[in-house]
Motif scaffolding. Structure first.
Motif, PDB file in Angstrom:
ATOM      1  N   GLY A 140      -0.992  -5.848   3.665  1.00 36.75           N
ATOM      2  CA  GLY A 140      -2.158  -5.534   2.840  1.00 36.75           C
ATOM      3  C   GLY A 140      -3.395  -6.277   3.301  1.00 36.75           C
ATOM      4  O   GLY A 140      -4.488  -5.702   3.387  1.00 36.75           O
ATOM      5  N   ALA A 148      -6.758  -4.617   5.204  1.00 36.61           N
ATOM      6  CA  ALA A 148      -8.092  -4.831   4.634  1.00 36.61           C
ATOM      7  C   ALA A 148      -9.050  -5.352   5.699  1.00 36.61           C
ATOM      8  O   ALA A 148     -10.170  -4.841   5.855  1.00 36.61           O
ATOM      9  CB  ALA A 148      -8.006  -5.820   3.463  1.00 36.61           C
ATOM     10  N   GLY A 196      -6.387  -2.655   0.526  1.00 37.71           N
ATOM     11  CA  GLY A 196      -5.246  -3.303   1.162  1.00 37.71           C
ATOM     12  C   GLY A 196      -4.059  -3.417   0.224  1.00 37.71           C
ATOM     13  O   GLY A 196      -2.908  -3.237   0.623  1.00 37.71           O
TER      14      GLY A 196
END
Length: 156
Positions: free
Chosen positions: A111, A115, A145
């Protein structure tokens, strides 16, 4: 898993999505993440995940979520000290780390990576277009994310 635990888990994620979407809107418009919303999202997340953990007896996942929140916040604070982002992003990193950590360590990594990769791609576009103002609202990428991490988790 019993129905109450499922409901609590679903409400935790719904709360994250609602606050994340709202923070995304504000950050894109004003380049800030208001403390009251970030702190509400974090507090609600901790309480929801704690309740879910109590109902499912999965305290390891709760501990991992809290530790991931702290780790994510420290990493973002380090970046902020170097001048790379604002304190709103640092505080929101605790919230996003909490949810990604709840899913698992690999989702915290994925995640966060996604991002930064997406924000980096936008920065490159800004540079190539020779935009004079290249400040990027990072909150929407953090939110994205976590959504990407949760989708990866669901697919696994």
């Amino acid at each position: 898993m019993d129905r109450l635990a499922e409901l609590v888990g679903m409400l935790a994620w719904m709360s994250f999505v609602v606050t994340g979407a709202y923070l995304t809107r504000i950050d894109m418009k004003e380049h800030r993440l208001p403390n009251i919303i970030v702190l509400s999202a974090g507090g609600g997340g901790v309480l929801s995940i704690a309740l879910y953990s109590a109902l499912t007896q999965s305290w390891g996942a709760f501990g991992r979520a809290v530790l991931a929140a702290v780790i994510n916040m420290v990493i973002f604070l380090s970046i902020s000290v170097l001048g790379g982002m604002g304190m709103g992003d640092v505080k929101y990193a605790a919230v996003t780390g909490l949810y990604l950590g709840w899913l698992g360590w690999e989702y915290l990594w994925w995640g966060s990576f996604l991002a930064f990769a997406a924000a980096g791609a936008l920065a490159v576009v800004h540079i190539l277009r020779r935009r004079t103002r290249t400040a990027i609202a990072f909150g929407p990428f953090m939110f994205g994310g976590v959504i990407a991490g949760s989708l990866l988790s669901a697919a696994a």
